[in-house]
Design an enzyme around this catalytic site. Structure first.
Site, PDB file in Angstrom:
ATOM      1  N   GLN A 140       0.838  -1.190   0.000  1.00 48.07           N
ATOM      2  CA  GLN A 140       0.000   0.000   0.000  1.00 48.07           C
ATOM      3  C   GLN A 140       0.878   1.248   0.000  1.00 48.07           C
ATOM      4  O   GLN A 140       1.992   1.242   0.522  1.00 48.07           O
ATOM      5  CB  GLN A 140      -0.941   0.000   1.211  1.00 48.07           C
ATOM      6  CG  GLN A 140      -0.258  -0.092   2.559  1.00 48.07           C
ATOM      7  CD  GLN A 140      -1.235  -0.014   3.715  1.00 48.07           C
ATOM      8  OE1 GLN A 140      -2.393   0.344   3.549  1.00 48.07           O
ATOM      9  NE2 GLN A 140      -0.772  -0.352   4.911  1.00 48.07           N
ATOM     10  N   LEU A 142       0.677   3.785   1.711  1.00 46.14           N
ATOM     11  CA  LEU A 142       0.999   4.224   3.065  1.00 46.14           C
ATOM     12  C   LEU A 142       2.411   3.813   3.447  1.00 46.14           C
ATOM     13  O   LEU A 142       3.195   4.628   3.967  1.00 46.14           O
ATOM     14  CB  LEU A 142      -0.014   3.643   4.050  1.00 46.14           C
ATOM     15  CG  LEU A 142       0.319   3.826   5.528  1.00 46.14           C
ATOM     16  CD1 LEU A 142       0.372   5.299   5.894  1.00 46.14           C
ATOM     17  CD2 LEU A 142      -0.696   3.091   6.397  1.00 46.14           C
ATOM     18  N   HIS A 196      -3.337   8.197   6.481  1.00 42.73           N
ATOM     19  CA  HIS A 196      -2.558   7.759   5.314  1.00 42.73           C
ATOM     20  C   HIS A 196      -1.979   8.974   4.583  1.00 42.73           C
ATOM     21  O   HIS A 196      -0.798   9.016   4.233  1.00 42.73           O
ATOM     22  CB  HIS A 196      -3.449   6.974   4.350  1.00 42.73           C
ATOM     23  CG  HIS A 196      -3.793   5.597   4.834  1.00 42.73           C
ATOM     24  ND1 HIS A 196      -4.268   4.617   3.991  1.00 42.73           N
ATOM     25  CD2 HIS A 196      -3.740   5.041   6.059  1.00 42.73           C
ATOM     26  CE1 HIS A 196      -4.493   3.517   4.680  1.00 42.73           C
ATOM     27  NE2 HIS A 196      -4.184   3.751   5.948  1.00 42.73           N
ATOM     28  N   TYR A 270      -5.073   5.381  19.018  1.00 42.06           N
ATOM     29  CA  TYR A 270      -4.187   4.424  18.345  1.00 42.06           C
ATOM     30  C   TYR A 270      -3.693   4.997  17.018  1.00 42.06           C
ATOM     31  O   TYR A 270      -2.489   4.927  16.697  1.00 42.06           O
ATOM     32  CB  TYR A 270      -4.925   3.103  18.117  1.00 42.06           C
ATOM     33  CG  TYR A 270      -4.101   2.062  17.401  1.00 42.06           C
ATOM     34  CD1 TYR A 270      -3.147   1.305  18.097  1.00 42.06           C
ATOM     35  CD2 TYR A 270      -4.273   1.814  16.042  1.00 42.06           C
ATOM     36  CE1 TYR A 270      -2.390   0.341  17.439  1.00 42.06           C
ATOM     37  CE2 TYR A 270      -3.527   0.850  15.387  1.00 42.06           C
ATOM     38  CZ  TYR A 270      -2.584   0.118  16.083  1.00 42.06           C
ATOM     39  OH  TYR A 270      -1.842  -0.833  15.428  1.00 42.06           O
ATOM     40  N   TYR A 271      -4.594   5.572  16.242  1.00 42.00           N
ATOM     41  CA  TYR A 271      -4.176   6.155  14.965  1.00 42.00           C
ATOM     42  C   TYR A 271      -3.561   7.536  15.144  1.00 42.00           C
ATOM     43  O   TYR A 271      -2.754   7.966  14.312  1.00 42.00           O
ATOM     44  CB  TYR A 271      -5.337   6.151  13.974  1.00 42.00           C
ATOM     45  CG  TYR A 271      -5.425   4.820  13.291  1.00 42.00           C
ATOM     46  CD1 TYR A 271      -4.610   4.515  12.208  1.00 42.00           C
ATOM     47  CD2 TYR A 271      -6.259   3.815  13.780  1.00 42.00           C
ATOM     48  CE1 TYR A 271      -4.630   3.274  11.613  1.00 42.00           C
ATOM     49  CE2 TYR A 271      -6.283   2.563  13.190  1.00 42.00           C
ATOM     50  CZ  TYR A 271      -5.463   2.297  12.103  1.00 42.00           C
ATOM     51  OH  TYR A 271      -5.474   1.055  11.529  1.00 42.00           O
ATOM     52  N   ARG A 273      -1.480   8.101  17.594  1.00 48.27           N
ATOM     53  CA  ARG A 273      -0.104   7.692  17.851  1.00 48.27           C
ATOM     54  C   ARG A 273       0.636   7.455  16.539  1.00 48.27           C
ATOM     55  O   ARG A 273       1.777   7.875  16.361  1.00 48.27           O
ATOM     56  CB  ARG A 273      -0.138   6.427  18.725  1.00 48.27           C
ATOM     57  CG  ARG A 273       1.176   5.729  18.968  1.00 48.27           C
ATOM     58  CD  ARG A 273       1.581   4.723  17.903  1.00 48.27           C
ATOM     59  NE  ARG A 273       0.496   3.976  17.333  1.00 48.27           N
ATOM     60  CZ  ARG A 273       0.623   3.184  16.287  1.00 48.27           C
ATOM     61  NH1 ARG A 273       1.774   3.046  15.676  1.00 48.27           N
ATOM     62  NH2 ARG A 273      -0.420   2.537  15.793  1.00 48.27           N
ATOM     63  N   HIS A 423     -12.143   4.569  10.742  1.00 42.77           N
ATOM     64  CA  HIS A 423     -11.668   3.752  11.859  1.00 42.77           C
ATOM     65  C   HIS A 423     -12.590   3.850  13.072  1.00 42.77           C
ATOM     66  O   HIS A 423     -12.261   3.341  14.143  1.00 42.77           O
ATOM     67  CB  HIS A 423     -10.243   4.162  12.248  1.00 42.77           C
ATOM     68  CG  HIS A 423      -9.224   3.746  11.240  1.00 42.77           C
ATOM     69  ND1 HIS A 423      -8.961   2.420  10.949  1.00 42.77           N
ATOM     70  CD2 HIS A 423      -8.409   4.467  10.427  1.00 42.77           C
ATOM     71  CE1 HIS A 423      -8.027   2.348  10.022  1.00 42.77           C
ATOM     72  NE2 HIS A 423      -7.677   3.575   9.682  1.00 42.77           N
ATOM     73  N   HIS A 425     -15.926   3.263  15.526  1.00 41.14           N
ATOM     74  CA  HIS A 425     -16.812   2.174  15.916  1.00 41.14           C
ATOM     75  C   HIS A 425     -18.179   2.751  16.270  1.00 41.14           C
ATOM     76  O   HIS A 425     -18.300   3.910  16.684  1.00 41.14           O
ATOM     77  CB  HIS A 425     -16.241   1.417  17.118  1.00 41.14           C
ATOM     78  CG  HIS A 425     -15.065   0.554  16.778  1.00 41.14           C
ATOM     79  ND1 HIS A 425     -14.590  -0.422  17.613  1.00 41.14           N
ATOM     80  CD2 HIS A 425     -14.265   0.515  15.676  1.00 41.14           C
ATOM     81  CE1 HIS A 425     -13.560  -1.029  17.056  1.00 41.14           C
ATOM     82  NE2 HIS A 425     -13.334  -0.464  15.881  1.00 41.14           N
ATOM     83  N   HIS A 474     -19.699  -3.418  22.364  1.00 38.65           N
ATOM     84  CA  HIS A 474     -19.296  -2.345  23.268  1.00 38.65           C
ATOM     85  C   HIS A 474     -20.260  -2.235  24.445  1.00 38.65           C
ATOM     86  O   HIS A 474     -21.358  -2.792  24.428  1.00 38.65           O
ATOM     87  CB  HIS A 474     -19.228  -1.016  22.510  1.00 38.65           C
ATOM     88  CG  HIS A 474     -18.284  -1.047  21.356  1.00 38.65           C
ATOM     89  ND1 HIS A 474     -18.667  -1.499  20.105  1.00 38.65           N
ATOM     90  CD2 HIS A 474     -16.971  -0.721  21.270  1.00 38.65           C
ATOM     91  CE1 HIS A 474     -17.612  -1.436  19.289  1.00 38.65           C
ATOM     92  NE2 HIS A 474     -16.586  -0.969  19.967  1.00 38.65           N
ATOM     93  N   GLU A 674      -3.709 -17.781  49.372  1.00 42.16           N
ATOM     94  CA  GLU A 674      -5.005 -18.436  49.158  1.00 42.16           C
ATOM     95  C   GLU A 674      -6.075 -17.875  50.086  1.00 42.16           C
ATOM     96  O   GLU A 674      -6.945 -18.594  50.569  1.00 42.16           O
ATOM     97  CB  GLU A 674      -4.878 -19.956  49.327  1.00 42.16           C
ATOM     98  CG  GLU A 674      -3.953 -20.598  48.303  1.00 42.16           C
ATOM     99  CD  GLU A 674      -3.872 -22.095  48.406  1.00 42.16           C
ATOM    100  OE1 GLU A 674      -3.972 -22.620  49.533  1.00 42.16           O
ATOM    101  OE2 GLU A 674      -3.724 -22.751  47.349  1.00 42.16           O
TER     102      GLU A 674
END
Length: 741
Positions: A140, A142, A196, A270-271, A273, A423, A425, A474, A674
């Site tokens: 790709q 990217l 991208h 996440y993206y 980052r 991306h 949800h 979720h 325990e």
């Protein structure tokens, strides 16, 4: 004579795109910066450590025979990984050449660049056809852009070492066609508002700065929107190639279109980052070469703000909350974050709290921003453990992400912002919950194994769309077993919940509330979350009040994805004799039905043990409600999904209804001793006393027969409120009140 001078000036202007007039290096390193680094080498332990580690890796690599294979495989395959290693090694070798002056590093970069200049003209599109925009070196574009960002820095560092003929040949056969391919020949990649394209713009712009090619730099900054883009075409990630109404492209449009005014990135942490590196590395390059642009001041210093928003979206162990498409375990220790922290410190306000992050990372980049951090690391100050709200949407009006933190290292993360584009949800008004940095109530994240060849070459798996993105995956309300917005990302991007109110001023009792009337047609939803970590209660807990109203009869499912082993449930569960799926679509086809039960009249309790801590979920139910126990992994022939458990409360009703529950953390268990300590919850009952358009009143009862009321104003939140509850007068100011009763 004047005519000759005029001709010379004209020729100079015409050829200025191709004749470099800059000193080198000029991107992330400058002549001044190199002088500073050399003067402090051996005197700054953090920089010296990072330098030694990079040098060891590169010294070993450049002894090997240079391998520039013909591209064949997807991510994780041989050719992909070799080309990725090559660009990383080139970038680091270039830095080492500037720092040490040792020509072996420059010679390595020179030789490998010539190898790529031999290969590139022979390449067509990558043979793998999995991408909306196939690259040449990689499957790709990217990844081709990743290569160019690193190699531009390497080329900058060895520019003066190379002869004119070397540069002419490398630029003609490699960089010029490489740039034209990414920017002109693949506009569907280059002109997006998407991470991208951020990489594409950074790569094209940075090599343009090194070559002093203003045309390349302009393409990077402003895009090539005159090129044809097919409207509404989607990529393999599910994102739009060109969004309806998009008029601008390029690096500045990326900043305008992907961040809220608070610095929140629309696609999730996440993206963010992943995109932080090209955003900041290109910005640093522009600051060093074109300071008149004042790129770090653009939109009220938005790129610097974005680093803080990213760091704030982490647990106490430094891991990012996995909102939207996200691989769990990604953290501040990723190389992109090391670079982001260093650049934000160097080009920002030299904030000593960033030095605390750098100290945890225990690594700096080998440019002048890394040296600035290393020199000042002793000035670090503790990071505040604070709750925070980040407004979402490019205008700040797209809802918000709320992060509530308490003294017991509890994190409550409330997603009530924008969808997140391709991306995103379908999980509006969902929450996740953490204790001591560990998941208690989880967000699934994404169905993908990045760079693992066995799992479809590391690309997104089909179950990412059919389960991970669906609402049932979720911790939020699912209506009639259908996904929000009918599972239409384009529709979801048009709307976001509205933030009602929030208050984090009292660290013992914090709350946040939002509403929505778009995710499901004809249904109004209002959710209020309260994090209580107070000496007034034996244990900390989360109160969740979810109001819903519709004129038609609906089935409402409220799932809870708990992390741990079930201890007990207060109603009799029927286990099916055969494995059954919960449904046929919208994610339900991926859930095994492990049990069902009739809910109790009053309360249904559910407890589990996770990471040595007990948790109890107490929810207000009626005898007509149902309880479902499920586990992901159905309709999954390739075992792409984790086998995670869930607890679902189901209500079928018309008109207004309220889900009210408490999630309490209590006690501990040690497998060494325990011993189980405090294994039962302190809160014994949750009761909805009042639920109408104006007020919701919840009663909490403890085992010591102490009663508490939570009073919520559903309208006119700021005024004085008065209501009679169980024969007693109750009054309060503002939207929320917790009081003994």
């Amino acid at each position: 004579m004047n005519k000759i001078v005029t001709l010379i000036i004209s020729l100079t202007l015409i050829t200025s795109n191709y004749v470099n007039a800059q000193t080198h290096p000029c991107l992330t390193l400058t002549k001044k910066g190199i002088k500073e680094i050399k003067a402090n080498l051996g005197k700054t332990p953090l920089y010296d450590k990072s330098f030694a580690e990079v040098k060891k890796v590169v010294d070993a690599e450049i002894l090997k025979e240079i391998d520039v294979p013909i591209p064949k495989e997807l991510a994780g395959g041989y050719s992909h990984e070799v080309h990725r290693k090559n660009y990383n090694t080139m970038e680091k070798a270039g830095l080492l050449y500037q720092i040490t002056g040792d020509e072996k590093y420059a010679k390595y970069v020179k030789n490998i660049l010539h190898k790529y200049a031999d290969l590139y003209p022979t390449l067509g599109l990558h043979p793998a056809k999995n991408s909306y925009s196939r690259g040449k070196l990689f499957w790709q574009c990217l990844n081709d852009a990743n290569w160019l960002v690193s190699v531009a820095q390497a080329y900058d560092c060895v520019y003066d070492y190379l002869g004119k003929s070397d540069r002419a040949r490398i630029e003609k056969d490699l960089f010029v066609p490489f740039v034209n391919f990414l920017s002109i020949e693949t506009p569907q990649f280059f002109n997006r508002i998407h991470n991208h394209s951020t990489w594409g713009c950074a790569g094209v712009g940075m090599i343009g700065l090194v070559m002093n090619n203003e045309d390349f730099v302009k393409r990077a900054l402003y895009g090539t929107m005159d090129q044809t883009i097919t409207a509404d075409q989607h990529d393999n990630d599910g994102g739009l190639i060109k969004h309806p109404g998009q008029e601008k492209a390029g690096f500045l449009a990326q900043i305008d279109g992907l961040f809220s005014p608070d610095g929140l990135y629309s696609e999730g942490a996440y993206y963010h980052r992943y995109g932080a590196y090209p955003f900041l590395i290109f910005a640093a390059s522009l600051q060093n070469t074109k300071p008149e642009l004042k790129i770090f001041q653009y939109r009220d210093s938005l790129l610097i703000k974005s680093v803080y928003s990213l760091l704030d979206q982490t647990t106490s162990t430094g891991e990012f909350y996995p909102l939207n498409d996200a691989q769990k375990g990604m953290s501040i220790y990723n190389s992109s974050l090391i670079s982001a922290v260093d650049i934000a410190y160097h080009f920002g306000k030299r904030d000593p709290s960033l030095l605390t992050i750098a100290a945890l990372q225990n690594e700096v980049v080998l440019d002048e921003s890394g040296m600035a951090v290393a020199k000042n690391i002793k000035n670090k100050i503790p990071l505040p453990n604070k709750s925070i709200i980040y407004k979402d949407g490019i205008d700040g009006k797209g809802g918000a992400i709320g992060i509530l933190r308490s003294k017991s290292d509890l994190n409550l993360v409330f997603k009530s912002g924008t969808h997140g584009m391709g991306h995103g949800h379908f999980d509006q008004m969902s929450y996740s919950f953490y204790k001591n940095g560990k998941e208690v109530v989880q967000d699934y994240g994404m169905a993908r194994f990045v760079n693992i060849e066995q799992k479809a070459g590391g690309v997104y798996l089909p179950e990412n769309n059919t389960f991970a993105k669906q609402t049932i995956a979720h911790n939020t309300l699912v209506i009639n077993q259908k996904t929000q917005y009918g599972g239409d990302s384009d529709e979801a991007d048009k709307y976001s919940p509205k933030l009602n109110y929030y208050n984090f001023s009292n660290p013992e009792v914090q709350y946040i509330s939002s509403r929505d009337s778009n995710a499901y047609q004809g249904v109004f939803q209002n959710r209020t979350l309260v994090l209580v970590d107070s000496k007034e209660f034996k244990n900390p807990f989360v109160l969740d009040v979810f109001n819903v109203n519709s004129e038609t009869e609906n089935t409402y499912d409220l799932p809870l994805y708990f992390m741990g082993h079930l201890m007990s449930i207060s109603t009799k569960v029927t286990i099916p004799n055969q494995m059954q799926k919960l449904g046929k679509s919208d994610g339900y086809q991926h859930i095994w039905k492990e049990g069902d039960a009739k809910a109790n009249e009053g309360n249904t309790n559910f407890s589990w043990l996770g990471d040595g801590v007990f948790y109890t979920y107490i929810t207000a139910t009626t005898g007509s409600d149902s309880i479902l126990l499920g586990r992901s992994g159905a309709s999954d022939p390739n075992f792409n999904l984790r086998r995670d458990p869930m607890f679902i409360v189901r209500k079928k009703t018309t008109g207004p209804t309220t889900f009210a529950s408490v999630l309490e953390a209590h006690g501990s268990y040690s497998p060494v001793t325990e011993k189980a300590i405090n294994s039962y919850s302190d809160i014994s009952a949750v009761e909805v006393l009042v639920s109408n358009k104006d007020y919701t009143i919840i009663k909490l009862k403890t085992k010591e027969n102490k009663n508490w009321l939570v009073a919520l104003a559903n309208q006119n939140e700021e005024k004085q409120h008065a209501i009679k509850v169980e024969g007693k007068d109750l009054s309060w100011n503002g939207p929320f009140k917790l009081l003994k009763f």
